[in-house]
Design an enzyme around this catalytic site. Structure first.
Site, PDB file in Angstrom:
ATOM      1  N   ARG A 241      98.625  30.021  83.769  1.00  0.00           N
ATOM      2  CA  ARG A 241      97.549  30.831  83.222  1.00  0.00           C
ATOM      3  C   ARG A 241      97.716  31.006  81.724  1.00  0.00           C
ATOM      4  O   ARG A 241      96.747  30.916  80.968  1.00  0.00           O
ATOM      5  CB  ARG A 241      97.506  32.207  83.910  1.00  0.00           C
ATOM      6  CG  ARG A 241      96.204  32.929  83.651  1.00  0.00           C
ATOM      7  CD  ARG A 241      96.189  34.398  84.094  1.00  0.00           C
ATOM      8  NE  ARG A 241      96.349  34.598  85.531  1.00  0.00           N
ATOM      9  CZ  ARG A 241      96.020  35.739  86.162  1.00  0.00           C
ATOM     10  NH1 ARG A 241      95.493  36.750  85.483  1.00  0.00           N
ATOM     11  NH2 ARG A 241      96.218  35.875  87.451  1.00  0.00           N
TER      12      ARG A 241
ATOM     13  N   LYS B  38      97.509  14.086  76.983  1.00  0.00           N
ATOM     14  CA  LYS B  38      98.708  14.702  76.422  1.00  0.00           C
ATOM     15  C   LYS B  38      99.749  14.619  77.541  1.00  0.00           C
ATOM     16  O   LYS B  38      99.625  15.271  78.577  1.00  0.00           O
ATOM     17  CB  LYS B  38      98.397  16.143  76.027  1.00  0.00           C
ATOM     18  CG  LYS B  38      99.586  17.081  75.888  1.00  0.00           C
ATOM     19  CD  LYS B  38     100.443  16.798  74.664  1.00  0.00           C
ATOM     20  CE  LYS B  38     101.502  17.889  74.517  1.00  0.00           C
ATOM     21  NZ  LYS B  38     102.420  17.944  75.684  1.00  0.00           N
TER      22      LYS B  38
ATOM     23  N   GLU C  68     100.893  35.014  90.408  1.00  0.00           N
ATOM     24  CA  GLU C  68     101.508  33.861  91.043  1.00  0.00           C
ATOM     25  C   GLU C  68     102.978  33.741  90.666  1.00  0.00           C
ATOM     26  O   GLU C  68     103.346  33.880  89.497  1.00  0.00           O
ATOM     27  CB  GLU C  68     100.753  32.589  90.585  1.00  0.00           C
ATOM     28  CG  GLU C  68     101.279  31.316  91.233  1.00  0.00           C
ATOM     29  CD  GLU C  68     100.530  30.066  90.768  1.00  0.00           C
ATOM     30  OE1 GLU C  68      99.800  30.130  89.749  1.00  0.00           O
ATOM     31  OE2 GLU C  68     100.679  29.030  91.429  1.00  0.00           O
TER      32      GLU C  68
ATOM     33  N   CYS D 236      99.677  24.336  93.695  1.00  0.00           N
ATOM     34  CA  CYS D 236      98.763  25.387  93.241  1.00  0.00           C
ATOM     35  C   CYS D 236      98.030  26.010  94.419  1.00  0.00           C
ATOM     36  O   CYS D 236      97.415  27.063  94.284  1.00  0.00           O
ATOM     37  CB  CYS D 236      97.780  24.886  92.193  1.00  0.00           C
ATOM     38  SG  CYS D 236      97.242  23.204  92.446  1.00  0.00           S
TER      39      CYS D 236
ATOM     40  N   GLY E 282      96.747  27.801  79.961  1.00  0.00           N
ATOM     41  CA  GLY E 282      95.298  27.601  80.108  1.00  0.00           C
ATOM     42  C   GLY E 282      94.508  28.516  79.199  1.00  0.00           C
ATOM     43  O   GLY E 282      93.564  28.092  78.519  1.00  0.00           O
TER      44      GLY E 282
ATOM     45  N   GLU F 275      92.605  24.712  85.369  1.00  0.00           N
ATOM     46  CA  GLU F 275      92.915  25.171  86.721  1.00  0.00           C
ATOM     47  C   GLU F 275      94.265  25.840  86.584  1.00  0.00           C
ATOM     48  O   GLU F 275      95.256  25.192  86.274  1.00  0.00           O
ATOM     49  CB  GLU F 275      92.944  23.951  87.652  1.00  0.00           C
ATOM     50  CG  GLU F 275      93.001  24.311  89.118  1.00  0.00           C
ATOM     51  CD  GLU F 275      94.303  23.852  89.722  1.00  0.00           C
ATOM     52  OE1 GLU F 275      94.458  22.663  89.970  1.00  0.00           O
ATOM     53  OE2 GLU F 275      95.187  24.722  89.923  1.00  0.00           O
TER      54      GLU F 275
END
Lengths: 522, 522
Positions: free
Chosen positions: B243, B185, B393, B302, B246, B265
């Site tokens: 996040r 994707k 984060e 990251c 994910g 991740e």
């Protein structure tokens, strides 16, 4: 003499837990057995989990030799229970003493095999990439990798293996080998057997000088298991049982603030493909051995051959006659629990009354309680495909034979089947070409492919896979039997430029096998 | 000359897809770039997935040498794009040519490393348990195990690594090495870069004589990604990003009739622990190198060091002054996308206005669009613990320094932190005792532990772990960088008593490394 008190086992001792819980049932007689087992309450779960967490660092850091001897100590302590263990297991499960004795040996062999695994150190997956200080544009640091345990593991044992898949079974042995404390949710079908084994583990923990928190055994109802899987200090779950219970645990684990993996081994009907030449050449032998396998110990195996594919024709008709004759000699056996027996009756009843299914053969009734005659059903491929429910597991001595019009129809059926623990090929030399077509299809859908045997009987060894795509298990990348099963409970950690004195011992010395710059050494 | 057409790449060709989609933005100028990229619709997703599924058996069965050369062919084809690739990546990401050139080399080195991995065959995990025909009570069968690919993999690349974590990045390289077809994707932040690389892969697929279905590249909106993860022929997902995204993919994958793993991740703030002696002895050096690391490429890593723990006192005050001075020289850099820039502004704004947080230092504004001056904040351990949001984060050049009253308070803070990709120790010889106390705490919470370096800069090698407990990743047992990352896309299959002519070639001959009865050979 080992005593069964019915208490929960936490922190090296026993305590009375929360409310009184259950007594075990002798499934052959229906009689209730003493004592009453108390149920762990949420405070017990919390105490066990905290002790496990506190024990984790020192347990995972323990010398490999100490950990190996601990596993051997568990095996010896189980053997030390002698016939007391077999007596209780027989009373609680209705399984034969011969079967239980074999299962005990399998359990202790499994523990000793994991002791060897711990010593050999392959599981540590040690990798060292030496520094390249002069590399451009950036130097390469010193990188070293090892696997460590994931943390405390909750184990939910199986009803059908009161020793080998229970308190000190494969999940527990693999988790201990990985350096993970274990909290077992005791199976209500064999709580006394579980407690005896639990005492043996507690003694081995003490003998090895390990922190008592590395092991606990909690009896309880569904809420005890739920509290355990939800506890933040539990980091993985091993489960063997029904699809419904497995999916429920997976949902609980996924909904945690920190989701954790559930290794659920759930359901499998273990298809058998009888190829044409084998069907013709070994008609009776295959029929008899099939019936022996499907009826073994009441068919209560997760690898029971519940589905048989063969091509229509006179060879199949002859095969069906032999199956009928062989099953007619098989007696009903007491099933493990009244609940399992009722579920079997429901499953067999649904097949018997299904408009597209024919009852091919029934065994004999038996004298025990909780026993129903084994059953073999017949349908054809089109009808089988039309109703997904026909592909669901009926736990116990029930199998369904699917008649395929052609070998191509058999291949198409294989393409449509759900994930399975095993697939079996019955083949002769003349079947190799057809088997070659089937093989890639089966590889995509099962964890173990057998030729000319039966899937019951799962070897505990290095090359065993007892796993497979969903719904056979929750994650096809792992096995729950064999030495590779340790990988479920391990995760890698990398150390970059750590001073020598801070490096884990296994990464400092060069005694253990390791990959150095990608090349194996030691 | 490679052309960018904006089409979707399926089955070795290009097609116009569904509706017109997006154009890329030059983040430095805000200008829109040509062409328009069309979005794949559900039919495109289905066609790509079916082609991948059809290609899977022959791809996974391909000779290891052919598969290795294919990976090398992808690397060579990417190099063949020359400056065209760097030009486009620079325009789409705002990253420097130097950085992009290094990243391209990392990408091609990664592909070549996986080619070596494929040839070496360790990943096959070959295990052979020879038969024991005379063993009592049952003979042991011939058992052989190998790992095979899980099936077609959906890859969602990262915004911040348009080459190394994108179309031909680590996920794709590992999946190809495992024998899994890949459907990418495309990331909307660098669609042209993605298409150029996609053409390179298509050419390499054709050169290697592999089925065209092993690769597809689909641009699209959220529904394209959702359709891809839901497709029954997709068996695993690799994802690098936020996040929120994910977790959304994990939920979609878990809700499928057949749940599949998502290797997400997601987020990490990569805590740094500056131990007291190091803080005293290397005050300025640590301050300067910290600021260099946190501000590198706009902090868009990251593994950016987003959190620094140190013990209160005059050494820390001196350190803070040096940090302030160093950051004052750092310019704002254009961020990867307007969306990422807005999120950074929101995150920095929330910290700046937080009653318990102090702005320690800001860098300089820049001339580019989508650029905000880097920022370093200060709080203390008690305040940090009081608001969970402070541990989230902020993607970009923002870090928070946490002042701890004592070293014990630092240890307690470590015990409470969420899962992270990395943890860093700044330590001198006099800090070893404290580091030894911290180490087991960090091992339980992170995938990589560094000493006296900075976590940015992730080596692609055998001993690297780019992973860690949730929420750093979805499953701490895997890494998404380094050769061990191949394990995400593999599952074991065991063969019992298979006739020699049906065994996979790698299990027949003895050329590759293997465990025989638990003992390593070859």
């Amino acid at each position: 003499m080992a005593m069964i008190t019915g208490e929960v086992l936490i922190g090296g001792g026993a305590s009375s837990g929360g409310a009184p819980g259950i007594r075990a049932t002798n499934p052959k007689t229906g009689a209730l057995l003493e004592p009453i087992f108390t149920f762990a309450d949420e405070a017990d779960v919390d105490r066990a989990a905290r002790l496990a967490w506190d024990a984790f660092d020192s347990f995972r850091d323990s010398d490999l030799e100490i950990r190996a001897r601990f596993l051997e100590g568990v095996a010896a302590a189980i053997e030390g229970l002698g016939e007391t263990l077999i007596d209780r297991a027989e009373a609680e499960t209705g399984l034969s003493r011969r079967r239980l004795t074999i299962e005990r040996n399998r359990t202790t062999n499994q523990l000793r095999l994991f002791a060897e695994v711990v010593r050999a150190g392959e599981w540590l997956d040690l990798r060292i990439d030496p520094p390249l200080p002069d590399r451009a544009p950036f130097p390469r640091p010193d990188l070293r990798l090892r696997q460590i345990g994931v943390g405390p593991v909750a184990v939910f044992g199986a009803s059908n293996f009161p020793l080998a898949f229970s308190v000190a079974g494969g999940d527990t042995a693999a988790a201990f080998a990985a350096g993970c404390p274990v909290i077992v949710k005791g199976h209500p079908a064999h709580p006394g057997t579980g407690e005896l084994v639990g005492h043996a583990i507690q003694a081995a923990v003490a003998d090895a000088g390990l922190p008592a928190g590395v092991f606990a055994l909690l009896n309880g109802a569904v809420d005890t298991g739920t509290a355990l899987v939800r506890h933040p200090m539990i980091k993985s779950v091993g489960f063997t049982g029904s699809r419904g219970a497995g999916l429920a645990l997976m949902a609980i684990a996924a909904a945690r603030p920190e989701p954790i993996p559930v290794h659920a081994e759930m359901s499998s009907i273990n298809p058998v493909f009888i190829l044409p030449v084998a069907l013709r050449e070994r008609t009776e032998q295959i029929a008899r051995s099939f019936v022996d396998s499907m009826a073994l110990d009441g068919g209560q195996y997760c690898t029971n051959p519940g589905l048989v594919y063969a091509v229509a024709g006179p060879d199949l008709e002859a095969f069906l006659s032999h199956v009928e004759a062989a099953l007619a000699l098989k007696h009903a056996e007491a099933m493990l629990t009244p609940g399992i027996h009722q579920a079997f009756d429901r499953g067999v009843g649904a097949l018997a009354s299904h408009p597209d299914v024919q009852i091919l053969a029934r065994g004999l009734d038996g004298d025990d309680a909780n026993a129903t005659a084994p059953a073999i059903f017949l349908t054809d491929a089109a009808r089988f495909e039309a109703d997904e429910a026909l592909g669901h597991e009926v736990f116990g001595a029930s199998s369904l034979i699917v008649r395929c019009e052609t070998i191509d129809a058999m291949l198409e059926a294989a393409e449509r089947m759900e994930g399975q623990l095993t697939a079996t090929l019955q083949l002769d030399a003349g079947d190799i070409a057809e088997a070659r077509r089937l093989l890639p299809v089966l590889e995509r859908r099962v964890g173990r492919i057998l030729a000319n045997g039966w899937p019951t009987g799962v070897e505990v060894s290095h090359a065993m896979v007892h796993g497979g795509p969903y719904p056979a298990t929750a994650d096809s990348r792992f096995t729950s039997v064999g030495t590779l099963s340790i990988r479920r409970f391990l995760r890698p950690v990398s150390y970059q430029n750590l001073p020598q004195e801070l490096l884990p011992a296994v990464l400092r010395d060069d005694a253990l096998p390791r990959l150095v710059d990608g090349v194996r050494q030691g």
